[in-house]
Structure formats: structure tokens, C-alpha cells
Design a protein around this motif. Structure first.
Motif, PDB file in Angstrom:
ATOM      1  N   ILE A 159       4.337 -27.747  17.807  1.00 17.38           N
ATOM      2  CA  ILE A 159       4.353 -27.351  19.210  1.00 17.38           C
ATOM      3  C   ILE A 159       2.993 -26.788  19.582  1.00 17.38           C
ATOM      4  N   GLN A 160       2.480 -27.218  20.714  1.00 17.35           N
ATOM      5  CA  GLN A 160       1.302 -26.601  21.312  1.00 17.35           C
ATOM      6  C   GLN A 160       1.724 -25.965  22.631  1.00 17.35           C
ATOM      7  N   TYR A 161       1.365 -24.716  22.798  1.00  9.79           N
ATOM      8  CA  TYR A 161       1.749 -23.987  24.008  1.00  9.79           C
ATOM      9  C   TYR A 161       0.481 -23.399  24.623  1.00  9.79           C
ATOM     10  N   GLY A 168      13.851 -30.018  30.601  1.00  9.20           N
ATOM     11  CA  GLY A 168      14.300 -31.098  29.728  1.00  9.20           C
ATOM     12  C   GLY A 168      13.840 -30.980  28.289  1.00  9.20           C
ATOM     13  N   LEU A 169      13.203 -29.875  27.934  1.00  8.46           N
ATOM     14  CA  LEU A 169      12.687 -29.720  26.573  1.00  8.46           C
ATOM     15  C   LEU A 169      13.762 -29.776  25.499  1.00  8.46           C
ATOM     16  N   PRO A 170      14.973 -29.243  25.717  1.00  8.75           N
ATOM     17  CA  PRO A 170      15.975 -29.304  24.656  1.00  8.75           C
ATOM     18  C   PRO A 170      16.346 -30.730  24.242  1.00  8.75           C
ATOM     19  N   GLN A 171      16.142 -31.700  25.141  1.00  4.50           N
ATOM     20  CA  GLN A 171      16.483 -33.083  24.822  1.00  4.50           C
ATOM     21  C   GLN A 171      15.315 -33.871  24.213  1.00  4.50           C
ATOM     22  N   GLN A 172      14.148 -33.267  24.158  1.00  2.96           N
ATOM     23  CA  GLN A 172      12.963 -33.950  23.641  1.00  2.96           C
ATOM     24  C   GLN A 172      12.986 -33.996  22.111  1.00  2.96           C
ATOM     25  N   ILE A 173      12.384 -35.019  21.555  1.00  7.47           N
ATOM     26  CA  ILE A 173      12.220 -35.118  20.110  1.00  7.47           C
ATOM     27  C   ILE A 173      10.733 -35.268  19.794  1.00  7.47           C
ATOM     28  N   GLY A 174      10.351 -34.911  18.573  1.00 12.68           N
ATOM     29  CA  GLY A 174       8.955 -35.038  18.164  1.00 12.68           C
ATOM     30  C   GLY A 174       8.108 -33.882  18.636  1.00 12.68           C
ATOM     31  N   PRO A 175       6.792 -33.966  18.422  1.00  9.24           N
ATOM     32  CA  PRO A 175       5.872 -32.892  18.819  1.00  9.24           C
ATOM     33  C   PRO A 175       5.941 -32.639  20.321  1.00  9.24           C
ATOM     34  N   LEU A 176       5.719 -31.392  20.714  1.00  8.95           N
ATOM     35  CA  LEU A 176       5.793 -31.014  22.115  1.00  8.95           C
ATOM     36  C   LEU A 176       4.565 -30.212  22.521  1.00  8.95           C
ATOM     37  N   THR A 177       4.155 -30.417  23.769  1.00  6.71           N
ATOM     38  CA  THR A 177       3.058 -29.646  24.341  1.00  6.71           C
ATOM     39  C   THR A 177       3.503 -29.111  25.687  1.00  6.71           C
ATOM     40  N   ILE A 178       3.255 -27.833  25.921  1.00 10.07           N
ATOM     41  CA  ILE A 178       3.735 -27.138  27.113  1.00 10.07           C
ATOM     42  C   ILE A 178       2.559 -26.406  27.750  1.00 10.07           C
TER      43      ILE A 178
END
Length: 248
Positions: A81-83, A44-54
Motif C-alpha cells: 500500500i502507498q498512502y 470501493g477500496l474493500p473490494q479492490q485486490i492487489g497493490p493499492l495507492t491512495i
């Protein structure tokens, strides 16, 4: 030392073959296609908005990481983005470069930053942070049992991508899923290519709700999991069969 061979898959991307274990790191039907569907899209990451952490368990060839960061940064160059990725046996840099991921990446800088990181990891067993564009990549060259992730880490996606249970059984237990899912946000998803009953049972024992999606590259099914049903993909088939809840 066991020799790994780079081979070209059906979509033109490359993966590795381990002849000693008779394992292909990614689907021969399309390595990049499998990463795109099973991990990036199904999370579902393509639909996320704002900062992301994976959080990813199993860096492997680096394909999931590179594809995800390349896609996200192309969609929004300013997104932070934090990965975090846990890999007990990072590839040697020369083996990684044989995969020629830079041939399909829109931004080839991602390939270079990971290659540089793998070179540095050859001389340390400590976590390593890499920085490129608006992303911070932290690689933990450790087993998950020995890995100390930040206690306040909350992620929108967990890529569960170690080798299968026959070759890497410790990564498919309820304990392992508890370890990773404690960092999964309320609306986050855990995704994996695997669909075996014992694996899904381990997820349920770890407190996750599980669902099925069609698999990739000829596989019938894959699994997506979350803390609550509402976080799962609308098209996912929620699995409530009692066999997944059995403890015997």
C-alpha cells in the motif's frame, strides 16, 4: 496558539473541536463511523485486490489514514500500500495522542508510526516517508498548490477531506479537483463528505463525473466522483442536472 480539544463522539472514537472556528473535525454522530463509510467503504477500496495507492487531501486527526491502513492490512497482511497525504498544518504529536486512536485500532502500531511521523514533521517542511508492515506513507506538509506529487502517481482512491469551503475555500475549486484527479486511475473514485452544488459544479468543471450517495451521521448526501460512470458505485445516483454544468 489556538487550542484544540479532544472530544468523544457517539461511536466511542474521538475527534477534535476548534472553538475559535467552531469546527468539529469529524461527525459527533461517530468519527470513526464517518471515516469508515464516507471514505473507506464509498471509495470501493474493500473490494479492490492487489497493490493499492491512495491520495488524501487533509490529514486532520489521521483517522482516515489509520482506519484505512488498519482495515486493509488486516484483510491482507501482504498487500503493498502507498498512502500519500497532503496536510499544510499537521497536528502536534501531543494533540494527536489525546485522540487515543490506538484504543480501537486492531494493530496499534499504525498509531505509533503516525505519532512518530508528526514528531518529525515538527522540524521540517519537506515531505516525509514512513514505513510500517507493507505500507509506505508519504506526508506532504504543504498546501496542495505547492505540493509536487510524483508525476506518474496513479491512485485507486482520493479522499477529499479538507475543512469545508467557508474555512478552506482554495480546496474546493475546479483547480484543486484538477490537481488531484490527474492522479486518479480510470477506475478510481474521489470521495468527499460534501454535497453542495458549487462543489459538485467545480468537480464537473474539472472533468469528473459526479454521483450522490446517502450521507453519514444524519447528513442527507455525500459525493463520489470518477473519470467515467462505470467506476462509480452501483448504488450511486448519477447526477446529470444541468445546474452542475453551468459556468455562470
Amino acid at each position: 496558539m489556538n487550542k484544540l480539544f479532544a472530544i468523544t463522539t457517539a461511536d466511542g472514537s474521538r475527534t477534535l473541536y476548534d472553538p475559535q472556528k467552531d469546527i468539529h473535525f469529524r461527525s459527533l454522530q461517530g468519527a470513526r463511523s464517518e471515516s469508515a463509510y464516507v471514505f473507506y467503504q464509498s471509495s470501493g477500496l474493500p473490494q479492490q485486490i492487489g497493490p493499492l495507492t491512495i491520495l488524501e487531501l487533509g490529514l486532520g486527526t489521521g483517522l482516515n489514514l489509520l482506519y484505512t491502513l488498519d482495515q486493509l492490512s488486516q484483510a491482507d497482511p501482504n498487500r503493498e500500500i502507498q498512502y500519500h497525504v497532503v496536510e499544510s498544518q499537521p497536528l502536534a504529536t501531543d494533540v494527536f495522542l489525546e485522540l487515543t486512536h490506538d484504543s480501537w485500532l486492531k494493530d496499534q502500531g499504525w498509531n505509533q508510526i503516525l505519532a512518530d511521523g508528526l514528531t518529525r514533521l515538527a522540524n521540517t517542511s519537506q515531505p516525509l516517508s514512513l514505513y510500517y508492515r507493507q505500507a509506505e506513507i508519504t506526508i506532504y506538509p504543504q498546501r496542495w498548490q505547492d505540493c509536487q506529487l510524483p508525476t506518474d502517481l496513479q491512485v485507486q482512491a482520493i479522499y477529499h477531506d479538507p475543512f469545508g469551503p467557508q474555512d478552506n475555500p482554495d480546496c474546493w475549486t475546479a483547480d484543486c479537483f484538477r490537481w488531484s484527479s490527474q492522479h486518479l486511475s480510470d477506475q478510481g473514485r474521489l470521495v468527499t463528505y460534501a454535497a453542495a452544488t458549487q462543489i459538485r459544479r467545480a468537480m464537473v468543471q474539472a472533468g469528473l463525473v459526479i454521483a450522490s450517495l446517502p450521507g453519514s451521521g444524519g447528513k442527507r448526501e455525500m459525493t463520489v466522483a470518477a473519470h467515467q460512470t462505470e467506476a462509480l458505485a452501483a448504488e450511486a445516483k448519477i447526477l446529470k442536472n444541468r445546474r452542475f454544468y453551468a459556468t455562470d
